[in-house]
Scaffold this motif. Structure first.
Motif, PDB file in Angstrom:
ATOM      1  N   THR A 107      -3.329   0.076  11.384  1.00 24.09           N
ATOM      2  CA  THR A 107      -4.482   0.800  11.923  1.00 24.09           C
ATOM      3  C   THR A 107      -5.433   1.280  10.833  1.00 24.09           C
ATOM      4  N   VAL A 108      -5.131   0.943   9.567  1.00 29.89           N
ATOM      5  CA  VAL A 108      -5.950   1.395   8.441  1.00 29.89           C
ATOM      6  C   VAL A 108      -6.908   0.273   8.026  1.00 29.89           C
ATOM      7  N   PRO A 109      -8.215   0.463   8.209  1.00 33.71           N
ATOM      8  CA  PRO A 109      -9.162  -0.569   7.773  1.00 33.71           C
ATOM      9  C   PRO A 109      -9.052  -0.805   6.268  1.00 33.71           C
ATOM     10  N   ILE A 110      -9.198  -2.069   5.884  1.00 38.23           N
ATOM     11  CA  ILE A 110      -9.133  -2.443   4.479  1.00 38.23           C
ATOM     12  C   ILE A 110     -10.334  -3.344   4.175  1.00 38.23           C
ATOM     13  N   PHE A 111     -10.883  -3.219   2.963  1.00 42.25           N
ATOM     14  CA  PHE A 111     -11.984  -4.094   2.584  1.00 42.25           C
ATOM     15  C   PHE A 111     -11.403  -5.360   1.986  1.00 42.25           C
ATOM     16  N   HIS A 112     -11.630  -6.474   2.643  1.00 37.51           N
ATOM     17  CA  HIS A 112     -11.072  -7.779   2.280  1.00 37.51           C
ATOM     18  C   HIS A 112     -12.164  -8.620   1.628  1.00 37.51           C
ATOM     19  N   ALA A 113     -11.814  -9.370   0.590  1.00 40.14           N
ATOM     20  CA  ALA A 113     -12.793 -10.171  -0.156  1.00 40.14           C
ATOM     21  C   ALA A 113     -13.456 -11.247   0.701  1.00 40.14           C
ATOM     22  N   VAL A 114     -12.770 -11.750   1.707  1.00 38.38           N
ATOM     23  CA  VAL A 114     -13.323 -12.806   2.559  1.00 38.38           C
ATOM     24  C   VAL A 114     -13.902 -12.246   3.855  1.00 38.38           C
ATOM     25  N   TYR A 115     -13.177 -11.350   4.508  1.00 41.55           N
ATOM     26  CA  TYR A 115     -13.544 -10.859   5.837  1.00 41.55           C
ATOM     27  C   TYR A 115     -14.363  -9.578   5.831  1.00 41.55           C
ATOM     28  N   GLY A 117      -6.309  -1.794 -10.798  1.00 38.05           N
ATOM     29  CA  GLY A 117      -6.577  -0.625 -11.620  1.00 38.05           C
ATOM     30  C   GLY A 117      -6.920   0.606 -10.795  1.00 38.05           C
ATOM     31  N   LEU A 118      -7.649   0.421  -9.683  1.00 46.47           N
ATOM     32  CA  LEU A 118      -7.965   1.554  -8.809  1.00 46.47           C
ATOM     33  C   LEU A 118      -6.684   2.212  -8.307  1.00 46.47           C
ATOM     34  N   VAL A 119      -5.719   1.376  -7.974  1.00 48.11           N
ATOM     35  CA  VAL A 119      -4.470   1.891  -7.419  1.00 48.11           C
ATOM     36  C   VAL A 119      -3.591   2.492  -8.507  1.00 48.11           C
ATOM     37  N   GLY A 179      -9.175   1.189   1.596  1.00 48.53           N
ATOM     38  CA  GLY A 179      -8.002   0.850   2.399  1.00 48.53           C
ATOM     39  C   GLY A 179      -6.850   0.290   1.598  1.00 48.53           C
ATOM     40  N   LEU A 180      -6.904   0.436   0.266  1.00 49.82           N
ATOM     41  CA  LEU A 180      -5.855  -0.120  -0.584  1.00 49.82           C
ATOM     42  C   LEU A 180      -4.633   0.777  -0.685  1.00 49.82           C
ATOM     43  N   THR A 181      -4.774   2.042  -0.344  1.00 44.73           N
ATOM     44  CA  THR A 181      -3.621   2.940  -0.350  1.00 44.73           C
ATOM     45  C   THR A 181      -3.607   3.746   0.943  1.00 44.73           C
ATOM     46  N   ILE A 182      -2.428   4.207   1.267  1.00 43.69           N
ATOM     47  CA  ILE A 182      -2.200   5.109   2.390  1.00 43.69           C
ATOM     48  C   ILE A 182      -1.515   6.324   1.784  1.00 43.69           C
ATOM     49  N   PRO A 183      -1.911   7.538   2.157  1.00 42.35           N
ATOM     50  CA  PRO A 183      -1.303   8.721   1.553  1.00 42.35           C
ATOM     51  C   PRO A 183       0.225   8.693   1.599  1.00 42.35           C
ATOM     52  N   THR A 184       0.843   9.132   0.519  1.00 45.67           N
ATOM     53  CA  THR A 184       2.299   9.195   0.439  1.00 45.67           C
ATOM     54  C   THR A 184       2.837  10.044   1.580  1.00 45.67           C
ATOM     55  N   ASN A 185       3.954   9.627   2.127  1.00 47.77           N
ATOM     56  CA  ASN A 185       4.617  10.303   3.245  1.00 47.77           C
ATOM     57  C   ASN A 185       3.790  10.279   4.519  1.00 47.77           C
ATOM     58  N   SER A 186       2.847   9.380   4.599  1.00 46.74           N
ATOM     59  CA  SER A 186       2.017   9.263   5.792  1.00 46.74           C
ATOM     60  C   SER A 186       2.828   8.670   6.935  1.00 46.74           C
ATOM     61  N   THR A 187       2.520   9.062   8.133  1.00 47.47           N
ATOM     62  CA  THR A 187       3.163   8.473   9.304  1.00 47.47           C
ATOM     63  C   THR A 187       2.225   7.484   9.999  1.00 47.47           C
ATOM     64  N   ARG A 194       0.868  -1.166   0.000  1.00 44.48           N
ATOM     65  CA  ARG A 194       0.000   0.000   0.000  1.00 44.48           C
ATOM     66  C   ARG A 194       0.909   1.222   0.000  1.00 44.48           C
ATOM     67  N   PRO A 195       0.771   2.105  -0.989  1.00 44.48           N
ATOM     68  CA  PRO A 195       1.640   3.277  -1.057  1.00 44.48           C
ATOM     69  C   PRO A 195       1.586   4.106   0.217  1.00 44.48           C
ATOM     70  N   GLY A 196       2.698   4.668   0.595  1.00 43.74           N
ATOM     71  CA  GLY A 196       2.827   5.436   1.826  1.00 43.74           C
ATOM     72  C   GLY A 196       3.511   4.582   2.869  1.00 43.74           C
ATOM     73  N   GLU A 197       3.955   5.206   3.950  1.00 47.38           N
ATOM     74  CA  GLU A 197       4.570   4.493   5.068  1.00 47.38           C
ATOM     75  C   GLU A 197       5.718   3.603   4.608  1.00 47.38           C
ATOM     76  N   ALA A 198       6.357   3.954   3.506  1.00 47.29           N
ATOM     77  CA  ALA A 198       7.337   3.091   2.855  1.00 47.29           C
ATOM     78  C   ALA A 198       8.542   2.749   3.706  1.00 47.29           C
ATOM     79  N   GLY A 199       9.038   3.674   4.495  1.00 45.76           N
ATOM     80  CA  GLY A 199      10.254   3.413   5.226  1.00 45.76           C
ATOM     81  C   GLY A 199      10.133   2.391   6.329  1.00 45.76           C
ATOM     82  N   LYS A 200       9.132   2.505   7.180  1.00 45.68           N
ATOM     83  CA  LYS A 200       9.053   1.702   8.394  1.00 45.68           C
ATOM     84  C   LYS A 200       8.558   0.280   8.186  1.00 45.68           C
TER      85      LYS A 200
END
Length: 89
Positions: A58-66, A31-33, A45-53, A4-10
């Motif tokens: 803690t980011v909810p994501i829509f999962h195909a099963v859950y 394609g959305l991404v 919940g497929l992306t996190i803003p770039t440079n986000s801390t 997921r884009p963002g939070e790349a370093g940690k």
């Protein structure tokens, strides 16, 4: 599998950060991404803003099963049956 884009370093190799998305790169969730439809991708919940801390666990994501859930750093899933996402205009 992509990150997921963002939070790349940690947490780039964390299971909370890596998600398998369907599509060809121009279709489906992929394609959305990649096509820059970020309001929809972020709403799911497929992306996190770039440079986000924000911690991706803690980011909810829509999962195909859950449905709506949280993915933790160890690969566990916490379903969020009462979660209501913000509406993105």
């Amino acid at each position: 599998m992509g990150g997921r884009p963002g939070e790349a370093g940690k947490a780039i190799n964390s299971r909370a950060f890596l998600v398998l998305i369907c599509g060809s790169g121009t279709t489906g969730d992929h394609g959305l991404v990649t096509e820059g439809k970020y309001p929809n991708a972020r709403a799911l919940g497929l992306t996190i803003p770039t440079n986000s801390t924000v911690d991706p666990a803690t980011v909810p994501i829509f999962h195909a099963v859950y449905g709506w859930c949280l993915l933790d750093h160890q690969g566990n899933v916490t379903p969020l049956p009462d979660y209501k996402p913000e509406v993105v205009a």
